[in-house]
Design a protein around this motif. Structure first.
Motif, mmCIF file in Angstrom:
data_model
loop_
_atom_site.group_PDB
_atom_site.id
_atom_site.type_symbol
_atom_site.label_atom_id
_atom_site.label_comp_id
_atom_site.label_asym_id
_atom_site.label_seq_id
_atom_site.Cartn_x
_atom_site.Cartn_y
_atom_site.Cartn_z
ATOM 1 N N HIS A 78 0.554 -37.755 23.039
ATOM 2 C CA HIS A 78 -0.498 -36.940 23.184
ATOM 3 C C HIS A 78 -1.267 -36.974 22.109
ATOM 4 O O HIS A 78 -2.591 -36.932 22.155
ATOM 5 C CB HIS A 78 -0.295 -35.544 23.940
ATOM 6 N N LEU A 79 -0.660 -37.487 21.024
ATOM 7 C CA LEU A 79 -1.536 -37.407 19.542
ATOM 8 C C LEU A 79 -2.287 -39.017 19.591
ATOM 9 O O LEU A 79 -1.880 -39.695 20.003
ATOM 10 C CB LEU A 79 -0.590 -37.387 18.617
ATOM 11 N N GLY A 80 -3.550 -38.658 19.038
ATOM 12 C CA GLY A 80 -4.205 -39.666 18.472
ATOM 13 C C GLY A 80 -4.012 -40.321 17.197
ATOM 14 O O GLY A 80 -3.891 -41.742 17.353
ATOM 15 N N GLN A 81 -3.213 -39.927 16.474
ATOM 16 C CA GLN A 81 -2.437 -40.341 15.308
ATOM 17 C C GLN A 81 -1.066 -39.928 15.170
ATOM 18 O O GLN A 81 -0.698 -39.068 14.364
ATOM 19 C CB GLN A 81 -3.357 -39.806 13.748
ATOM 20 N N ARG A 84 1.019 -39.439 11.779
ATOM 21 C CA ARG A 84 0.652 -37.980 10.955
ATOM 22 C C ARG A 84 1.480 -36.676 11.419
ATOM 23 O O ARG A 84 1.086 -35.822 11.039
ATOM 24 C CB ARG A 84 -0.976 -37.766 10.865
ATOM 25 N N ALA A 85 2.345 -36.906 12.579
ATOM 26 C CA ALA A 85 2.759 -35.686 13.318
ATOM 27 C C ALA A 85 3.418 -34.809 12.198
ATOM 28 O O ALA A 85 3.441 -33.624 12.686
ATOM 29 C CB ALA A 85 3.596 -36.309 14.399
ATOM 30 N N ARG A 87 2.688 -33.637 9.802
ATOM 31 C CA ARG A 87 1.879 -32.657 9.068
ATOM 32 C C ARG A 87 1.663 -31.195 9.864
ATOM 33 O O ARG A 87 1.385 -30.292 9.365
ATOM 34 C CB ARG A 87 0.230 -33.114 8.907
#
Lengths: 359, 252
Positions: A78-81, A84-85, A87
């Motif tokens: 679901h993340l756009g990036q 970088r999870a 973080r």
């Protein structure tokens, strides 16, 4: 709200996985292992008890791991990036999503230690001959005598952390005030209850696997599992009914309230700010589920709760039907829970749609 | 850091006059233009000139008709309503952020997104009841109004231009920029004078921006109808016979 597959998969799979781990942890803390004192000859050398664990423990640990991990990986989708999870572990002081991330990682610790204890000490057949052969290895025996206590402590920790993680997941949604269907007193209870229920269905399903229930406990935990499923199904039915009655009574936010122009008169939108759909209308203006709500709710309740609950009662009365009933209950229950979770997202209205007067 | 800073005395924000806004979308276009070319970098678009243009805008201008019951029947008030980030004092979009990408500046209260930390989870957009945040599929990160932080402190600009692009562009001066934390500032006085209000205060996020309600209309609709002139009475019997006949004939 748009029902994103990645988030439904995340909440459903990880919720069920944590439910299974919770039951496993609970079982380890209060029921398994079954220990009997060794023969006096050995017991005089080393104070040792002979403990047995059903293979179901290994199955549940592994199945829980697969579901939890698949759910967490789905959430990355679901993340756009997604790169970088990492973080997301930093803001646990204010963010439920961050707390959920931290709790999910911490929960792997007791699970991994249990796997370690299991791999090193418990899974090899610990019949008395092999123990007698290794009786010289005093250190190994000392560790082995500690294993049941370690399993109890780790089990209790696993159960606690699984519950904490699902509690955090539920709060991600229930803390969002603009979405009234989520900012509702039944939401946290439903996440915890349905996680546990899904876990119980999984546990029942796993008992049908080869040799899952060996002679350790003689399957005496089965009635508890079956009664538990029937009770949880009934509670789930009641809870969802109360939740849906609640959200049906909550009126959507009107354009008058959203703009603050209500005091001046009846507000209607005569022109949208944009001719095409935008992020907000796609993400928060999902209507399809509300159109078919009553049918989908019935499907969710019957498949998710009624069928598995009745099958559990049937299996209790007629033990011969257990393997067959477990399969049907698992498939039906998980499908029903999927529909329920889809509805949880898809039915919810967001306050911003008040500006678009689409509520 | 997504925990909120202590409340700052300085609260920069906008005041939007719903009485004078004509719904021309100049604020939205000027915002898009500045943020396409400013220090922020391009405000992302997909298929900008195609059949289904899609992109991120920090201003969206709604148009409403407000139906009112007046002593002279129903009338409709046209209200154009620009919607943008309200730079709340206790914004949920900041506290829900798991990464610290979303933050509120301690010095002036502007709510910003650090594009290098955002993971694109979109939880902040869900947490905002005002629709201030739009996600960019192209960047994979959340976008939002910066209150033109790269203009208002920009010493290379003429002092008169150190205000948000939307405010500078408004042809009817319906948008005002200033410090709403200072009760003596021009816009605070404007808010006090015109009964400026916050949007959906019930959520408790304490928006800084204020909206000025439409002034009462001067079309006379609010006044009660003037009483109809009373009919004169005529005692026919007092008239001379010719006129009495005339009255009877005309009354038929």
């Amino acid at each position: 709200m748009r029902p994103t597959f990645s988030i439904i998969a995340f909440t459903l799979l990880s919720g069920t996985g944590y439910g299974l781990w919770f039951l496993l942890g609970l079982g380890l803390a209060i029921e398994w292992p079954v220990c009997v004192p060794m023969q006096p000859a050995i017991a005089s050398v080393v104070p040792l008890r002979f403990c047995e664990y059903p293979p179901l423990i290994g199955y549940a640990l592994l199945a829980g791991f697969l579901m939890v991990t698949a759910g967490l990986l789905a959430s990355l989708g679901h993340l756009g990036q997604p790169r970088r999870a990492w973080r997301a572990f930093s803001q646990w002081r204010s963010s439920w999503l961050s707390r959920e991330g931290v709790a999910s990682i911490v929960t792997y610790v007791p699970a991994a230690l249990l796997a370690l204890v299991g791999l090193v000490l418990l899974l090899p057949p610990t019949d008395e001959t092999s123990v007698r052969q290794s009786v010289d290895h005093g250190v190994a025996l000392q560790i082995m005598s500690l294993a049941p206590a370690a399993a109890r402590v780790l089990g209790a920790t696993l159960a606690l952390m699984s519950a904490v993680t699902v509690y955090c997941t539920a709060n991600i949604y229930s803390s969002l005030k603009p979405i009234r269907a989520w900012h509702n007193r039944h939401v946290v209870a439903a996440y915890l209850l349905l996680g546990l229920y899904g876990g119980a269905l999984c546990l029942w399903f796993l008992t049908t696997w080869p040799a899952a229930m060996n002679h350790a406990t003689g399957g005496r935990e089965m009635p508890f599992v079956l009664v538990g499923i029937a009770v949880l199904a009934a509670l789930g039915l009641v809870l969802k009914f109360l939740y849906w009655r609640d959200i049906d009574r909550t009126p959507p936010i009107s354009a008058g309230v959203a703009t603050g122009l209500e005091a001046l008169g009846t507000v209607r939108s005569f022109e949208q700010p944009h001719t095409e759909e935008n992020y907000l209308t796609r993400e928060m203006g999902f209507v399809l589920a509300r159109k078919h709500a009553s049918k989908l709710r019935a499907i969710g309740l019957i498949a998710g709760f009624a069928i598995p609950g009745l099958l559990a009662l049937l299996a209790l009365a007629l033990p011969a039907t257990r393997p067959f009933a477990a399969w049907i209950a698992f498939i039906s229950g998980m499908s029903g829970l999927f529909v329920e979770r889809w509805l949880f997202f898809a039915q919810a209205r967001h306050a911003v749609m008040g500006y678009y007067a689409r509520n | 850091m997504t925990t909120l800073p202590p409340p700052s005395p300085k609260k920069l924000g906008l005041v939007i006059d719903l009485d004078t806004c004509v719904g021309c979308h100049a604020c939205a276009v000027a915002c898009k233009e500045w943020n396409d070319g400013g220090d922020f970098g391009p405000l992302p678009d997909a298929d900008a000139y195609g059949a289904h243009p899609d992109g991120v805008w920090f201003n969206r201008v709604h148009s409403y008709a407000v139906q009112q019951d007046t002593p002279r029947g129903k009338r409709e008030l046209t209200v154009h309503f620009p919607r943008s980030c309200l730079h709340c004092e206790t914004p949920a979009c900041v506290t829900v952020c798991p990464t610290g990408a979303s933050y509120k500046r301690a010095e002036d209260g502007i709510v910003l997104v650090d594009e290098d930390k955002c993971i694109g989870c979109q939880l902040c957009a869900w947490a905002c009841p005002y629709g201030a945040r739009e996600f960019s599929e192209e960047r994979g990160t959340m976008q939002k109004c910066t209150l033109c932080v790269d203009r208002i402190y920009n010493e290379t600009l003429d002092p008169a231009d150190r205000q948000p692009a939307c405010v500078a562009a408004c042809p009817t001066r319906a948008r005002h920029f200033g410090d709403l934390g200072d009760a003596e500032s021009a816009i605070s006085k404007l808010v006090a004078e015109r009964d400026g209000y916050a949007l959906m205060p019930e959520f408790g996020y304490q928006p800084v921006n204020r909206y000025l309600p439409p002034r009462p209309r001067r079309d006379g609709c609010d006044a009660p109808k003037a009483p109809a002139p009373r009919e004169e009475t005529l005692d026919r019997d007092q008239l001379p016979s010719v006129l009495r006949w005339l009255d009877r004939a005309l009354s038929r």
